[in-house]
Scaffold this active site. Structure first.
Site, PDB file in Angstrom:
ATOM      1  N   GLU A  22      -0.568  -2.192   5.261  1.00 22.87           N
ATOM      2  CA  GLU A  22       0.407  -2.041   6.358  1.00 22.87           C
ATOM      3  C   GLU A  22       0.315  -0.662   6.985  1.00 22.87           C
ATOM      4  OE1 GLU A  22       3.740  -0.759   8.550  1.00 22.87           O
ATOM      5  OE2 GLU A  22       3.365   0.000   6.516  1.00 22.87           O
ATOM      6  N   ASP A  44       0.807  -1.221   0.000  1.00 21.70           N
ATOM      7  CA  ASP A  44       0.000   0.000   0.000  1.00 21.70           C
ATOM      8  C   ASP A  44       0.838   1.268   0.000  1.00 21.70           C
ATOM      9  OD1 ASP A  44       0.734  -0.905   2.580  1.00 21.70           O
ATOM     10  OD2 ASP A  44      -0.823   0.278   3.541  1.00 21.70           O
TER      11      ASP A  44
END
Length: 424
Positions: free
Chosen positions: A154, A87
């Site tokens: 994350e 991400d």
């Protein structure tokens, strides 16, 4: 012993690096230019899944919403899990790179935000794609099972737990070790790590303070939440300086202070968002308890009409490297790299949900850092005492140099995996 046998195995696997590198560089630039917010990584996950399939892996998609798991079995032997996060952040990139992100997206709260890979997860994806490809191409150099995990979310501490909650432990083989890495500030071409705590626990909180609004010319009719919030922010700073021992590292940062809409209107409430980093469970508990104590006391001292609301936003666990496994990794790195490229580092105040995997499976995990700065630039900044001026992860200017950062991260994953999967 890890020894030179594994270094020789790594050299065999990495013979394909030169041929693969232009493709991996193009992949990195593509992912960098097309970042995706946490738990929205559909394009990136699709690329990872496609690359794994082409390399001969059995691929499962949609694990924990957008997570991808690739498995390749190559005879009897240990199982090694390699993890990369996918991400990006709601940050407008300001690197000036030709492949810089111009992307915007709608976040979980419905707001349109800029999106940029300002933490390096694009590099992590490229590393793991390359390492899994090379290991598949050289199966004569290792034995066992390799599990590649491309993890979502994350940055919001959601992704690892989402994959676990989606049956990761039941659907896939238990690894003998979980390995991961992160690009960080440091000379490119170097790797750094240590046994024990390696990244901090982190707790983010939102605090809503309640007052009574009034006209700015009549503050006596108000209970001013702006003054209340200002007092809270200042008093919170004393937790670290006056309540935590100098030998116990901790960080408390107020990143958001919001109140009011007009200069002559005292608002009804104020919002504070803060982040805490700690390396010890006892210190963590004390800091969080102290925050609650101070917030409630300041509200009471101000005559607030109701108690503050303290809402947890996200939480990252303390990430602890297993000592035996860390020593094995360090020995493997020293056997492959020159001595000046393998560094020892203390715990970093950054936080990661990587540790969730090892904890859930109850197996050893090891996490390390790969430098991403031009070595000459880093050396000059260090000599001038200006390391803090280098753009760090989450800065709009964060931009690891491509080479040798790309190569080094692939090498570390391969060498690390072969510390368990080597044939001798």
């Amino acid at each position: 012993m890890v020894g030179n046998a594994h270094a020789d195995g790594a050299s065999v696997v990495l013979t394909g690096m030169t041929k693969l590198l232009p493709d991996i560089e193009a992949l990195y630039k593509d992912i960098h230019a097309h970042p995706e917010l946490s738990m929205q990584e559909t394009r990136t996950a699709g690329i990872a899944a496609d690359r794994l399939r082409k390399a001969g892996y059995e691929v499962t998609t949609g694990v924990g919403k957008t997570g991808v798991v690739g498995l390749i079995q190559n005879g009897a032997g240990p199982t090694v899990m390699l993890r990369a996060d996918m991400d990006a952040l709601p940050i407008a990139e300001n690197t000036g790179l030709a492949y810089a992100s111009k992307v915007t997206a709608t976040d979980a709260e419905g707001k349109v935000v800029p999106v940029g890979h300002m933490c390096g997860h694009d590099m992590h994806v490229a590393w793991l794609v390359a390492a899994t490809t090379l290991l598949s191409q050289a199966r004569n150099a290792w034995k066992g099972t390799l599990m590649a995990v491309f993890q979502p979310g994350e940055e919001t501490a959601q992704g690892a737990q989402a994959m676990i909650d989606d049956g990761l432990l039941q659907r896939f083989p238990m690894p003998d070790v979980v390995l991961g890495q992160h690009v960080m500030v440091g000379p490119a071409g170097t790797v750094a790590g240590s046994a024990g705590p390696i990244t901090s626990a982190a707790d983010s909180l939102q605090i809503r303070l309640f007052g009574r609004g009034a006209h700015g010319s009549m503050p006596q009719a108000s209970i001013d939440p702006v003054v209340m919030a200002a007092s809270v922010v200042l008093r919170l700073q004393t937790i670290i300086s006056r309540e935590v021992a100098a030998t116990d590292a901790a960080v408390l940062t107020v990143g958001v202070l919001q109140a009011g809409t007009k200069e002559n209107v005292i608002p009804d409430d104020a919002v504070i968002k803060l982040n805490v980093r700690t390396f010890d469970p006892g210190v963590r508990k004390h800091v969080l308890d102290a925050i609650e104590r101070i917030v409630n006391a300041e509200a009471e001292a101000s005559g607030a009409p109701r108690k503050p609301e303290i809402t947890p936003l996200d939480r990252y666990p303390l990430n602890v490297n297993d000592e035996t496994a860390s020593n094995r990794i360090a020995e493997a790195f020293r056997g492959y790299f020159s001595a000046d490229r393998v560094k020892h580092t203390g715990p970093a105040p950054a936080s990661e949900d990587f540790g969730c995997f090892g904890t859930a499976w109850q197996v050893p995990s090891v996490f390390w850092f790969v430098g991403g700065n031009d070595p000459e630039t880093y050396a000059k900044a260090k000599a001038a005492g200006k390391l803090n001026e280098l753009p760090v992860n989450h800065s709009p200017q964060f931009a690891p140099i491509l080479h040798p950062t790309l190569e080094t991260g692939v090498e570390t994953l391969v060498v690390g995996a072969l510390a368990w999967l080597g044939t001798s």
